[in-house]
Design a protein around this motif. Structure first.
Motif, PDB file in Angstrom:
ATOM      1  N   SER A 106       0.620  -1.111  -0.168  1.00 37.67           N
ATOM      2  CA  SER A 106       0.104  -0.159  -0.104  1.00 37.67           C
ATOM      3  C   SER A 106       0.806   1.209  -0.183  1.00 37.67           C
ATOM      4  CB  SER A 106      -0.846   0.083   1.121  1.00 37.67           C
ATOM      5  OG  SER A 106      -2.277  -0.610   1.640  1.00 37.67           O
ATOM      6  N   ALA A 107       2.203   1.161   0.372  1.00 34.17           N
ATOM      7  CA  ALA A 107       2.800   2.411   0.621  1.00 34.17           C
ATOM      8  C   ALA A 107       3.895   2.333   1.023  1.00 34.17           C
ATOM      9  CB  ALA A 107       2.263   2.721   1.627  1.00 34.17           C
ATOM     10  N   ILE A 108       4.802   3.396   0.844  1.00 36.64           N
ATOM     11  CA  ILE A 108       6.861   2.897   1.650  1.00 36.64           C
ATOM     12  C   ILE A 108       7.228   4.207   1.953  1.00 36.64           C
ATOM     13  CG2 ILE A 108       9.216   2.234   0.397  1.00 36.64           C
ATOM     14  CD1 ILE A 108       7.756   1.925  -1.740  1.00 36.64           C
ATOM     15  N   ILE A 109       7.668   3.622   3.393  1.00 40.30           N
ATOM     16  CA  ILE A 109       8.201   5.107   4.152  1.00 40.30           C
ATOM     17  C   ILE A 109       9.428   4.810   4.216  1.00 40.30           C
ATOM     18  CG2 ILE A 109       7.889   5.574   6.662  1.00 40.30           C
ATOM     19  CD1 ILE A 109       5.321   5.722   5.417  1.00 40.30           C
ATOM     20  N   VAL A 110       9.434   6.447   5.229  1.00 34.69           N
ATOM     21  CA  VAL A 110      11.772   6.821   5.094  1.00 34.69           C
ATOM     22  C   VAL A 110      11.674   7.508   5.603  1.00 34.69           C
ATOM     23  CG1 VAL A 110      11.294   8.184   2.746  1.00 34.69           C
ATOM     24  CG2 VAL A 110      13.585   7.507   2.983  1.00 34.69           C
ATOM     25  N   LEU A 111      12.666   7.275   6.595  1.00 35.62           N
ATOM     26  CA  LEU A 111      12.804   8.534   7.043  1.00 35.62           C
ATOM     27  C   LEU A 111      14.128   9.038   6.227  1.00 35.62           C
ATOM     28  CD1 LEU A 111      12.866   9.993   9.972  1.00 35.62           C
ATOM     29  CD2 LEU A 111      14.483   7.971  11.241  1.00 35.62           C
TER      30      LEU A 111
END
Length: 163
Positions: A106-111
């Protein structure tokens, strides 16, 4: 050329990540994610001189209202210093994001760098609705399924992140 990472690549990957970040923390994270079975997508970029870049995505759960969205955490992306600023990191990100989409996430998260990742569609505004150990302009999200993050949710990283 970008391809899946293979076990025989692991020593070179460690060196790439170590040199790119000038420390061992990110290289240790890569190995901990692999050991924990949390290397969801792991790609390398190869050239005439061998491996030059690496990217890893790990499973990430976004929990809300009794449902769990399947997502990924992008961490880290690394390119040997001699090959940086040539578009290799961007090529790895585009290939990795496409692979995550193929997996139906559904999504990708990055810091990461607030000036870099928006080039690939990541947005701090999209991540604001998420309850996570991170916040601010460096905590960004990319929806692979339009509207997936509208309902917010609690982010659960792989164990190796220690959060």
């Amino acid at each position: 050329m970008i391809r899946d990472a293979a076990p025989h690549d692991y020593p070179a990957i460690r060196q790439i990540v170590r040199e790119a970040f000038a420390q061992d923390d990110e290289a240790d994270l890569v190995e901990a994610l692999r050991t924990g079975g949390d290397a969801l997508v792991e790609l390398v970029e190869t050239g005439d001189t061998g491996l030059r870049g690496h990217i890893l995505y790990s499973p990430l759960a976004i929990e809300r209202g009794g449902e769990t969205l399947r997502a990924a955490a992008l961490a880290p992306v690394a390119v040997l210093p001699a090959f940086q600023k040539q578009g290799l990191g961007g090529a790895l990100i585009r290939a990795g994001n496409a692979r995550c989409a193929e997996l139906g996430l559904s999504a990708i998260i990055v810091l990461g760098h607030a000036d870099y990742y928006p080039r690939f569609g990541f947005s701090a505004a999209l991540a604001e609705s998420l309850e996570a150990p991170f916040s601010g302009p460096h905590f960004m999200a990319l929806e692979l399924r339009p509207g997936a993050l509208q309902g917010g949710g609690r982010v659960r990283y792989a164990k190796a992140f220690g959060v």
